[in-house]
Design an enzyme around this catalytic site. Sequence first.
Site, PDB file in Angstrom:
ATOM      1  CB  CYS A 146       1.817  -0.046   6.925  1.00 31.77           C
ATOM      2  SG  CYS A 146       2.602   1.413   6.700  1.00 31.77           S
ATOM      3  CG  HIS A 147      -0.817  -3.076   6.065  1.00 31.67           C
ATOM      4  ND1 HIS A 147      -0.648  -2.096   5.370  1.00 31.67           N
ATOM      5  CD2 HIS A 147      -2.025  -2.904   6.701  1.00 31.67           C
ATOM      6  CE1 HIS A 147      -1.593  -1.291   5.413  1.00 31.67           C
ATOM      7  NE2 HIS A 147      -2.504  -1.847   6.207  1.00 31.67           N
ATOM      8  N   GLY A 148       3.099  -5.582   7.867  1.00 31.77           N
ATOM      9  CA  GLY A 148       3.751  -6.648   8.258  1.00 31.77           C
ATOM     10  C   GLY A 148       4.604  -7.248   7.180  1.00 31.77           C
ATOM     11  CG  LEU A 176      -2.040  -1.096   1.115  1.00 37.74           C
ATOM     12  CD1 LEU A 176      -2.889  -0.879   2.351  1.00 37.74           C
ATOM     13  CD2 LEU A 176      -2.957  -0.698  -0.108  1.00 37.74           C
TER      14      LEU A 176
END
Length: 190
Positions: free
Chosen positions: A154-156, A131
């Site tokens: 942010c999301h790993g 993202l």
Amino acid sequence: MAETAATATTDQIEHDGEGYRRRDFIDIAAVSAAGIGGAAVLLPLISQMSPSKDVLAESSTEIDVSAIEIGQAIKAVFRKQPLFVRRLTAAEVAEANGVAVDSLRDPESLADRTKEGHGDMLITMGVCTHLGCVPLGAAEGEVRGEFGGYFCPCHGSHYDTAGRIRKGPAPTNLEVPEYEFTSDTVVRVG
């Protein structure tokens, strides 16, 4: 009948034995004027779509890599986005080359991601392909993730030392921009 013959000769101009009417000349002149007018309208519209000077100035950047120590990474800016430049250690190169390429989500070898003769110099965009967050791992002391490369908080997403996605939601490896070595110590990106 004499009037028709006189009108016919005055409406035609003789040229190499073929007759041309004055109306043909007017038609050609009108079409030519319309073409020139159309070009005069389109030229400014097309030229205003050209990139401005500040955009052209950022279309490429040069980085002196002579100061980067083995095992060190730096952050630079390219087209208003972070750029990671990392000089890999021999152990990191061996680790990246030891991974079976067909086991990767986005299969690329380290050799595919670096330039010949500079296999220890990895240059990637510092933007997570999930993202668009900026991964950690380029600065000293930052978390590098499970595979010793980069970690996107942010999301790993976890990237290995070659910037390849190994775990997490990111669909592809970190992008390698177009670049070339202009000398042994200078890289031009873009």
